[in-house]
Design a protein around this motif. Structure first.
Motif, PDB file in Angstrom:
ATOM      1  N   ARG A 663      21.101  61.816   3.696  1.00  0.00           N
ATOM      2  CA  ARG A 663      21.682  62.643   2.819  1.00  0.00           C
ATOM      3  C   ARG A 663      20.666  63.602   1.847  1.00  0.00           C
ATOM      4  N   VAL A 688      27.866  69.401   7.649  1.00  0.00           N
ATOM      5  CA  VAL A 688      27.836  70.327   6.408  1.00  0.00           C
ATOM      6  C   VAL A 688      27.000  71.328   6.632  1.00  0.00           C
ATOM      7  N   PRO A 705      25.842  70.310  -0.365  1.00  0.00           N
ATOM      8  CA  PRO A 705      26.895  69.344  -0.746  1.00  0.00           C
ATOM      9  C   PRO A 705      26.707  68.657  -1.771  1.00  0.00           C
ATOM     10  N   ASP A 706      27.747  68.160  -2.682  1.00  0.00           N
ATOM     11  CA  ASP A 706      27.759  67.605  -4.016  1.00  0.00           C
ATOM     12  C   ASP A 706      26.894  66.146  -3.812  1.00  0.00           C
ATOM     13  N   TRP A 708      24.765  65.190  -1.733  1.00  0.00           N
ATOM     14  CA  TRP A 708      23.410  65.449  -1.146  1.00  0.00           C
ATOM     15  C   TRP A 708      22.199  65.536  -2.400  1.00  0.00           C
TER      16      TRP A 708
END
Length: 713
Positions: A663, A688, A705-706, A708
């Motif tokens: 991630r 994503v 994304p939060d 990541w």
């Protein structure tokens, strides 16, 4: 791909021989959709005695398609090709005797898919009615693609009949193969000719739709379009729309880069083929007109380059190649256990050439397979899908160790198994593609420098996958093997005092010492030491290698240099793009970023000269001799890895390196200033999507994304 010229008697290998005896295909128009393509002149005519035709499943199903207007060919005004599978041929009737201008506009709107659909329109621009006689001459020889390519086609004629308003053509040797030709305004039929005699009123337009449908196994394939159906509703158009919907959106302030990327997206979409097993796995054909099939090396490298646009293409390519992976030893096809195939053919002669329709004579596809599998894992392919392909990767690594390294010295070598195979089995696979500084041809077995880099990267890739699936002992063992290979490579391929790697070791383990772009590809795989990289960058930056439009395949100071040759001084866009990616991998080396920028900008300038589409290759003349790149006469266009090359440039200058399992998304932008702002939108990484905007060496906007981590270096 290859240009194996003059080294093999007929019948030639599956992939051998540039087009000969026809004066090349210069000025031709190529339309392509999946495995079908049409090659014509700029009038839209398929001329007899030329390497023209409609080709379906590696067979020429139309060998003549000539339109006469009042007994004469029309005059070309323009050719407009909005997509790789469609074109509008804008023509006019030749002026009548004593007239300066013509008043009759003739337009042929053509779409290629599993067959061909053409709308023929006549528009009267004059003030009085005009009588027009139209003749469309049609024939088919149903010969194999390579018979056409190599000038061996006998120009046979089809058996022609007329039934229920259709012209029917059949292969005299196999009546299960044929072609039907029909039109919405039924013509009069003469042997092999459709005739219309019409009167077009002032300001009016007359139009008919013509459909050519191949027949295979007595089954007629589905027509590209139903009569009256708009081109935008065709299967190719729907396929292209779906491709664009899922692909990453890449936009740039630089209009040249934007134009080239748009064409790349279109061409890669058109070159896609889906397997026929029901899985509908996508992979990419290598290129039109002569390589509309699955190729190991070409399809793998294209899929790698296209990852920023679409990752599913890479997975489909891997799965398709895994199914065809070698299982036994067969000298005729050069199949070996674990070996990844070179190419597959489906034409009428495929079963008679080298004993089968699949040929395995390539040294580099096998390590490239392993490299791409690990890259797919990093880009977010389902771990279970990756795990299912690990046995194929292990078989490939085993091939590298056993069949690839024939003498146990740690390097992959090749020597063709019979005189029917390719004499050179790296990407420069023409018979004269590998030579020394004096111009002498290398003697087999040959160990190419870039192939050792691929092997190094493959071992590293398999180690990464082993660690990801908790096989730590295998990961350690593979990394040790990779390190050993890197050390041996530095010792045995480097040319002290010259500043570059030998392009190969020959059969006596002597240096084949030419300065080539192969050495630049070694940067891409990371096998190069920093010490050697510093010297290599200097040599690549000189005018002997840098044409101003890209990197030469062979330095101009070498004995075999010929800027008009296939592999000995020409410029191949994919090769230059790989070199650029390699230089940016070594961006800490002085001069590497500057050279990468110069090469990339030169390549995009070349693309602009070719209307936004990079061809397979072009001549390697210096830019100060000719202000625009000189075309190579038999270059494929569109060609898959040339089309994908701009995508690799964008990725390399972004420093884009995703690691979905961890991630993390690493970016290190070094964009050329002329590009301005470049944006990647809806970049799909597993489930994503990511958005990135960069300019120069700065990420100016990002959406990840939060959970990541965005890493900038």
């Amino acid at each position: 791909m290859t240009a194996e010229v003059g080294s093999t008697p007929s019948p030639a290998p599956l992939n051998a021989g540039e087009p000969t005896g026809f004066g090349g295909c210069g000025g031709s128009v190529t339309l392509v959709e999946g495995g079908t393509f049409c090659l014509s002149n700029r009038l839209g005519d398929v001329e007899p005695g030329r390497p023209h035709g409609l080709f379906f499943r590696d067979t020429r199903v139309i060998s003549r398609w000539e339109l006469l207007v009042d007994g004469m060919p029309a005059e070309s005004l323009s050719v407009i090709s909005p997509e790789a599978f469609a074109a509008r041929f804008v023509l006019r009737r030749p002026p009548h005797a004593g007239m300066a201008d013509s008043t009759l506009l003739v337009v042929r709107e053509r779409l290629v898919a599993d067959g061909m659909h053409e709308i023929l329109s006549l528009q009267n621009m004059g003030r009085e009615a005009t009588a027009v006689a139209l003749e469309l001459h049609v024939d088919a020889d149903f010969v194999d693609l390579f018979a056409v390519k190599e000038g061996r086609a006998a120009h046979g004629r089809a058996e022609v009949t007329v039934a229920e308003g259709e012209l029917l053509l059949h292969d005299r040797a196999d009546r299960t193969r044929g072609l039907s030709v029909s039109a919405t305004i039924e013509p009069a039929f003469l042997p092999g000719t459709l005739v219309w005699r019409v009167v077009v009123l002032p300001g009016e337009t007359w139009q008919t739709e013509i459909v050519a449908q191949p027949t295979v196994g007595n089954q007629r394939v589905q027509a590209p379009l139903a009569p009256g159906e708009h081109h935008g509703l065709s299967a190719p158009s729907r396929k292209m729309a779906a491709w664009r919907h899922t692909a990453t959106k890449i936009t740039a302030a630089d209009p040249v880069l934007t134009q080239v990327l748009r064409r790349s997206e279109s061409d890669l979409g058109a070159l896609q083929i889906h397997d026929e097993t029901g899985e509908s796995r996508p992979f990419v054909a290598a290129g039109a007109p002569w390589f509309m099939t699955l190729f190991g090396r070409d399809s793998l490298l294209t899929a790698w380059m296209a990852l920023p646009l679409e990752a599913d293409l890479a997975l489909g390519t891997l799965q398709q190649l895994a199914e065809l992976q070698g299982q036994c030893v067969d000298p005729l096809t050069e199949e070996e256990p674990g070996r990844i195939m070179h190419e597959m053919r489906r034409g009428p002669a495929s079963g008679h050439v080298l004993g089968g329709s699949t040929y395995y004579g390539t040294a580099d596809a096998t390590p490239l397979f392993v490299m791409l599998l690990a890259e797919c894992h990093r880009w977010g392919t389902d771990p279970e899908v990756i795990k299912a392909l690990l046995p194929a990767a292990d078989a490939a690594v085993q091939w590298i160790t056993e069949f690839g390294d024939r003498d146990g010295d740690g390097f992959i070598e090749y020597r063709r198994a019979t005189d029917r195979g390719l004499s050179n089995q790296g990407w420069k696979d023409s018979f004269d593609g590998i030579n020394d500084a004096a111009g002498h041809l290398a003697e087999a077995p040959i160990a190419l420098c870039e192939v050792q880099g691929y092997a190094y990267a493959a071992l590293q890739a398999r180690a990464e996958l082993a660690a990801a699936f908790d096989d730590l002992s295998a990961a350690t063992r593979l990394r040790e093997r990779a390190a050993e290979l890197r050390g041996k490579f530095a010792e045995q391929f480097w040319l002290p005092g010259r500043g570059w790697y030998a392009v190969a070791l020959d059969g006596r383990k002597q240096h084949v010492d030419a300065l080539t772009s192969n050495a630049a590809q070694c940067l891409w795989t990371g096998i190069v030491t920093d010490e050697h990289a510093a010297e290599l960058v200097e040599r690549l930056a000189g005018p002997e290698m840098d044409t101003g439009f890209g990197l030469r395949t062979l330095a101009s100071s070498m004995g075999a240099y010929n800027p008009m040759s296939y592999h000995c001084g020409s410029v191949w866009p994919h090769d230059t793009a790989i070199a650029v990616a390699g230089l940016l991998r070594y961006r800490h080396i002085p001069g590497a970023v500057d050279l990468a920028t110069r090469l990339a900008c030169g390549l995009l300038d070349a693309a602009a000269s070719f209307g936004g589409r990079l061809p397979e290759l072009f001549c390697g003349f210096p830019r100060d001799q000719f202000a625009v790149p000189v075309p190579y006469p038999t270059s494929c266009s569109p060609q898959a890895w040339a089309s994908a090359a701009p995508l690799l440039l964008v990725r390399a200058f972004f420093g884009l390196d995703p690691d979905v399992p961890a991630r993390t998304l690493t970016v290190h932008p070094q964009l050329p200033s002329v590009w301005g702002r470049v944006a990647l939108s809806d970049l799909k990484l597993d489930s994503v999507t990511v958005d990135l905007v960069a300019e120069g060496d700065q990420i100016t906007a990002a959406r990840v994304p939060d959970d990541w981590q965005l890493i900038t270096r």
